[in-house]
Design an enzyme around this catalytic site. Structure first.
Site, PDB file in Angstrom:
ATOM      1  N   SER A   7       0.856  -1.191   0.000  1.00  6.83           N
ATOM      2  CA  SER A   7       0.000   0.000   0.000  1.00  6.83           C
ATOM      3  C   SER A   7       0.892   1.240   0.000  1.00  6.83           C
ATOM      4  CB  SER A   7      -0.868  -0.025   1.266  1.00  6.83           C
ATOM      5  OG  SER A   7      -1.359   1.258   1.522  1.00  6.83           O
ATOM      6  N   ASP A  34      -4.069   3.929  -2.160  1.00 11.41           N
ATOM      7  CA  ASP A  34      -5.125   4.393  -1.251  1.00 11.41           C
ATOM      8  C   ASP A  34      -5.594   5.787  -1.634  1.00 11.41           C
ATOM      9  OD1 ASP A  34      -3.526   2.703   1.442  1.00 11.41           O
ATOM     10  OD2 ASP A  34      -5.456   2.226   0.542  1.00 11.41           O
ATOM     11  N   HIS A  65      -7.924   1.717  -4.255  1.00 12.06           N
ATOM     12  CA  HIS A  65      -8.813   1.529  -3.100  1.00 12.06           C
ATOM     13  C   HIS A  65      -9.475   2.865  -2.813  1.00 12.06           C
ATOM     14  CE1 HIS A  65      -9.103   0.613   1.523  1.00 12.06           C
ATOM     15  NE2 HIS A  65     -10.289   0.734   0.934  1.00 12.06           N
ATOM     16  N   MET A  67     -11.496   5.203  -0.924  1.00 14.52           N
ATOM     17  CA  MET A  67     -12.119   5.513   0.362  1.00 14.52           C
ATOM     18  C   MET A  67     -12.732   6.904   0.206  1.00 14.52           C
ATOM     19  SD  MET A  67      -9.080   3.967   2.669  1.00 14.52           S
ATOM     20  CE  MET A  67      -7.952   4.002   1.270  1.00 14.52           C
ATOM     21  N   MET A 137     -11.419  -5.055   5.540  1.00 17.06           N
ATOM     22  CA  MET A 137     -10.543  -4.095   6.216  1.00 17.06           C
ATOM     23  C   MET A 137     -10.223  -4.593   7.616  1.00 17.06           C
ATOM     24  SD  MET A 137      -9.815  -1.728   4.108  1.00 17.06           S
ATOM     25  CE  MET A 137      -9.034  -0.556   5.233  1.00 17.06           C
ATOM     26  N   GLY A 142      -8.332   5.183   6.756  1.00 21.39           N
ATOM     27  CA  GLY A 142      -7.958   6.602   6.855  1.00 21.39           C
ATOM     28  C   GLY A 142      -6.470   6.803   7.032  1.00 21.39           C
ATOM     29  N   ASP A 175      -6.589  -5.784   4.524  1.00 23.09           N
ATOM     30  CA  ASP A 175      -5.858  -4.514   4.415  1.00 23.09           C
ATOM     31  C   ASP A 175      -5.871  -3.752   5.740  1.00 23.09           C
ATOM     32  OD1 ASP A 175      -6.603  -1.429   2.546  1.00 23.09           O
ATOM     33  OD2 ASP A 175      -4.732  -2.155   3.446  1.00 23.09           O
ATOM     34  N   GLY A 176      -4.648  -3.580   6.291  1.00 25.73           N
ATOM     35  CA  GLY A 176      -4.539  -2.759   7.508  1.00 25.73           C
ATOM     36  C   GLY A 176      -3.823  -3.490   8.623  1.00 25.73           C
TER      37      GLY A 176
HETATM   38  C1  DX5 Z   1      -6.005   2.361   5.378  1.00 20.58           C
HETATM   39  C2  DX5 Z   1      -5.557   1.878   4.004  1.00 20.58           C
HETATM   40  C3  DX5 Z   1      -4.533   0.776   4.097  1.00 20.58           C
HETATM   41  C4  DX5 Z   1      -3.266   1.230   4.852  1.00 20.58           C
HETATM   42  C5  DX5 Z   1      -2.382   0.040   5.123  1.00 20.58           C
HETATM   43  O1  DX5 Z   1      -7.112   3.207   5.237  1.00 20.58           O
HETATM   44  O2  DX5 Z   1      -6.639   1.405   3.251  1.00 20.58           O
HETATM   45  O3  DX5 Z   1      -4.208   0.323   2.778  1.00 20.58           O
HETATM   46  O4  DX5 Z   1      -2.572   2.169   4.067  1.00 20.58           O
HETATM   47  O5  DX5 Z   1      -1.257   0.538   5.811  1.00 20.58           O
HETATM   48  P1  DX5 Z   1      -0.626  -0.300   7.017  1.00 20.58           P
HETATM   49  O6  DX5 Z   1      -0.170  -1.597   6.404  1.00 20.58           O
HETATM   50  O7  DX5 Z   1       0.507   0.576   7.469  1.00 20.58           O
HETATM   51  O8  DX5 Z   1      -1.712  -0.502   8.023  1.00 20.58           O
HETATM   52 ZN    ZN Z   2      -6.098   0.389   1.401  1.00 19.54          ZN
END
Ligand code: DX5
Ligand code: ZN
Length: 222
Positions: A7, A34, A65, A67, A137, A142, A175-176
């Protein structure tokens, strides 16, 4: 063996092209971009122009992605910019989720639905015929660098079971907060794609970190 989607939120934005090349050379399978609008999530990141410019830096599949609120207004621009997979949130304010997913496919991209930690996975089931990938997620969206929420893991086998019941088989991305430990938990739960930002872009040896995640399989923590 899970695939790995770095990411770029955790990358150095002053050298984004080089960062994408570097992580691709380290063995990434996808690039996870992101996109945040400061409305659906409290942070603002990048738009289609960045996807378009990064497209020149990598031949890896791009996951955009989104958001963002009203993603239906931005499918065309993210498709044209070179996204291969466009992920929208079930929770995002929009005219109609199924219509948005249909727009993504109509533009020749793969459609993905993202489900936040508080959302019951059952709410995504009705869209399973409309998607090519499910995003679970494991942080509230964020920001990067947050802690993994283990309670979401149970969503993966539940989704796999429902997909099988419907005679479907699509990859599930998580993801996350994915790292060497949580990546194994996610793989054990059945995740097919591990999205990771901090763990990969802040690693002194990203190729080793990617290898760690790809080696994550049931029982591999023993
Ligand atoms: C959060 C994003 C993720 C995030 C992942 O809103 O969708 O993709 O950037 O980062 P890490 O791996 O540092 O949690
Ligand atoms: Zn993401």
């Amino acid at each position: 063996m899970p695939k790995v989607a770095p990411s770029i939120l955790a990358a150095d934005f002053s050298r984004l092209g080089d960062e994408v090349r570097r992580i691709g050379e380290a063995g990434a399978d996808y690039i996870h971009i992101d996109v945040m609008d400061g409305v659906f999530v409290p942070n603002i990141t990048v738009g289609p122009q960045v996807v378009r410019d990064l497209r020149q830096c990598s031949s890896l599949p791009f996951i955009s992605h989104l958001m963002i609120t009203h993603p239906e207004n931005h499918i065309d621009s993210f498709a044209k910019s070179g996204s291969d997979i466009i992920e929208i949130h079930l929770e995002a304010e929009q005219k109609d989720v199924r219509e948005t997913l249909g727009m993504i496919r109509a533009k020749g991209c793969k459609a993905a639905l993202a489900v936040n930690p508080p959302t019951a996975i059952e709410h995504s089931f009705e869209y399973f015929e409309d998607i090519d990938l499910l995003l679970v997620m494991s942080v509230n969206p964020g920001f990067g660098g947050q802690s993994f929420i283990p309670e979401v893991l149970a969503k993966i086998p539940a989704a796999k079971q429902e997909l099988a019941r419907r005679g479907l088989s699509i990859p599930i991305e998580i993801d996350g907060g994915i790292n060497g430990e949580t990546g194994i938990l996610a793989a054990e739960a059945g995740a097919d794609i591990l999205a990771a930002g901090t763990y990969l872009f802040k690693s002194p040896r990203p190729a080793d970190a990617i290898r760690m995640l790809k080696a994550a399989r049931p029982g591999s923590k023993d």
